[in-house]
Motif scaffolding. Structure first.
Motif, PDB file in Angstrom:
ATOM      1  N   ILE A   1       1.164  -2.620   9.447  1.00  0.00           N
ATOM      2  CA  ILE A   1       0.155  -1.553   9.605  1.00  0.00           C
ATOM      3  C   ILE A   1      -0.771  -1.888  10.779  1.00  0.00           C
ATOM      4  CG2 ILE A   1      -1.842  -0.387   8.553  1.00  0.00           C
ATOM      5  CD1 ILE A   1      -0.412  -0.559   5.848  1.00  0.00           C
TER       6      ILE A   1
ATOM      7  N   LYS B   1       4.990 -10.530  -3.019  1.00  0.00           N
ATOM      8  CA  LYS B   1       3.770 -10.102  -2.333  1.00  0.00           C
ATOM      9  C   LYS B   1       4.114  -9.424  -1.002  1.00  0.00           C
ATOM     10  CE  LYS B   1      -0.011 -12.621  -1.343  1.00  0.00           C
ATOM     11  NZ  LYS B   1      -0.922 -13.779  -1.302  1.00  0.00           N
TER      12      LYS B   1
ATOM     13  N   LYS C   1       5.654  -6.002  -1.524  1.00  0.00           N
ATOM     14  CA  LYS C   1       4.611  -5.010  -1.846  1.00  0.00           C
ATOM     15  C   LYS C   1       3.900  -4.540  -0.579  1.00  0.00           C
ATOM     16  CE  LYS C   1       4.019  -5.860  -6.679  1.00  0.00           C
ATOM     17  NZ  LYS C   1       3.482  -6.710  -7.722  1.00  0.00           N
ATOM     18  N   LYS C   2       3.755  -5.440   0.395  1.00  0.00           N
ATOM     19  CA  LYS C   2       3.131  -5.052   1.678  1.00  0.00           C
ATOM     20  C   LYS C   2       4.058  -4.101   2.449  1.00  0.00           C
ATOM     21  CE  LYS C   2      -0.404  -8.362   2.333  1.00  0.00           C
ATOM     22  NZ  LYS C   2      -0.719  -9.751   2.550  1.00  0.00           N
TER      23      LYS C   2
ATOM     24  N   GLN D   1       6.220  -2.066   1.029  1.00  0.00           N
ATOM     25  CA  GLN D   1       6.114  -0.795   0.297  1.00  0.00           C
ATOM     26  C   GLN D   1       4.850  -0.040   0.728  1.00  0.00           C
ATOM     27  OE1 GLN D   1       6.217  -2.460  -3.693  1.00  0.00           O
ATOM     28  NE2 GLN D   1       8.366  -1.898  -3.982  1.00  0.00           N
ATOM     29  N   LYS D   2       3.768  -0.782   0.892  1.00  0.00           N
ATOM     30  CA  LYS D   2       2.490  -0.191   1.314  1.00  0.00           C
ATOM     31  C   LYS D   2       2.631   0.403   2.722  1.00  0.00           C
ATOM     32  CE  LYS D   2      -2.357  -1.423   1.925  1.00  0.00           C
ATOM     33  NZ  LYS D   2      -3.297  -2.528   2.063  1.00  0.00           N
ATOM     34  N   TYR D   3       3.350  -0.299   3.597  1.00  0.00           N
ATOM     35  CA  TYR D   3       3.568   0.192   4.959  1.00  0.00           C
ATOM     36  C   TYR D   3       4.399   1.484   4.943  1.00  0.00           C
ATOM     37  CZ  TYR D   3       5.085   0.332   9.854  1.00  0.00           C
ATOM     38  OH  TYR D   3       5.355   0.721  11.152  1.00  0.00           O
TER      39      TYR D   3
ATOM     40  N   LEU E   1       4.533   3.661   2.603  1.00  0.00           N
ATOM     41  CA  LEU E   1       3.626   4.715   2.122  1.00  0.00           C
ATOM     42  C   LEU E   1       2.674   5.151   3.242  1.00  0.00           C
ATOM     43  CD1 LEU E   1       2.643   6.414  -0.322  1.00  0.00           C
ATOM     44  CD2 LEU E   1       0.998   4.575  -0.784  1.00  0.00           C
ATOM     45  N   TYR E   2       2.173   4.184   3.992  1.00  0.00           N
ATOM     46  CA  TYR E   2       1.297   4.459   5.139  1.00  0.00           C
ATOM     47  C   TYR E   2       2.012   5.386   6.134  1.00  0.00           C
ATOM     48  CZ  TYR E   2      -0.547   3.362   9.843  1.00  0.00           C
ATOM     49  OH  TYR E   2      -1.002   3.448  11.133  1.00  0.00           O
TER      50      TYR E   2
ATOM     51  N   THR F   1       2.454   9.006   4.678  1.00  0.00           N
ATOM     52  CA  THR F   1       1.230   9.795   4.502  1.00  0.00           C
ATOM     53  C   THR F   1       0.393   9.870   5.780  1.00  0.00           C
ATOM     54  OG1 THR F   1       0.098   7.810   3.691  1.00  0.00           O
ATOM     55  CG2 THR F   1       1.067   9.262   2.033  1.00  0.00           C
TER      56      THR F   1
END
Length: 193
Positions: free
Chosen positions: A117, A157, A160-161, A163-165, A167-168, A171
């Motif tokens: 990100i 961990k 999960k980062k 996955q967060k990226y 999603l970023y 969206t």
């Protein structure tokens, strides 16, 4: 071609992560199809993908940033052996703090997954108006879709980062992203026109 084979053999022997062929072929096809001339790569490793990109045409220039000094030096050696030192600019720096000017047709993110990100936010300023940001390893060997594939805490961990990226990217109001199930899953992000 022999040069690339020896780089792949070295990567395998020394456990240096380089791009999967399928993903690298996908980006090479994109570069040819969209006539990308100026490419920025975040995460050189030992220079495999930079060499593949620069070898596509004589007027392609690649700028590539690597934090690890040993990998950087090996990449510089590989660029020289491939006769591409004049068209590949290798920078030894932390991509998060590296000052960089100029615009790029394609920005390729393939470095520390936990920082994707931050890389995206920093380098989108260097993206040419019709350019794209391509991110690799968004499946992370299948673990992004199935966390049970690992029981290692630090890997979980990291997943999960990623996955967060993802999603970023999904969206993001400024960019439209398409995900491709090639290699280890690739995302192509372009600014909304």
């Amino acid at each position: 071609m022999d040069n690339l084979l020896s780089i792949k053999a070295y990567a395998s022997r020394e456990a240096v992560p380089i791009m999967q062929d399928e993903g690298c072929d996908f980006i090479c096809d994109y570069i040819k199809e969209h006539n990308c001339k100026n490419i920025l790569e975040i995460g050189t490793a030992i220079g495999y993908s930079s060499i593949r990109f620069a070898s596509l045409a004589d007027d392609i220039k690649v700028t590539t940033i690597e934090l690890d000094i040993d990998r950087h030096l090996k990449a510089v050696e590989n660029f020289k052996a491939a006769g591409l030192s004049d068209r590949i600019t290798a920078i030894h720096a932390d991509a998060l703090t590296c000052p960089l000017e100029g615009l790029f047709d394609l920005i390729f993110i393939d470095a520390a997954k936990a920082q994707y990100i931050k890389f995206f936010e920093k380098y989108k300023e260097n993206l040419a108006p019709a350019g794209v940001i391509i991110s690799d390893n968004l499946s992370f060997h299948g673990m992004v879709d199935d966390l049970s594939l690992t029981h290692n805490y630090s890997t979980k961990k990291l997943v999960k980062k990623i996955q967060k990226y993802a999603l970023y990217l999904r969206t993001n109001q400024e960019f439209e992203t398409t995900f491709y199930e090639v290699g280890d899953r690739i995302a192509v992000s372009r600014r909304h026109q």
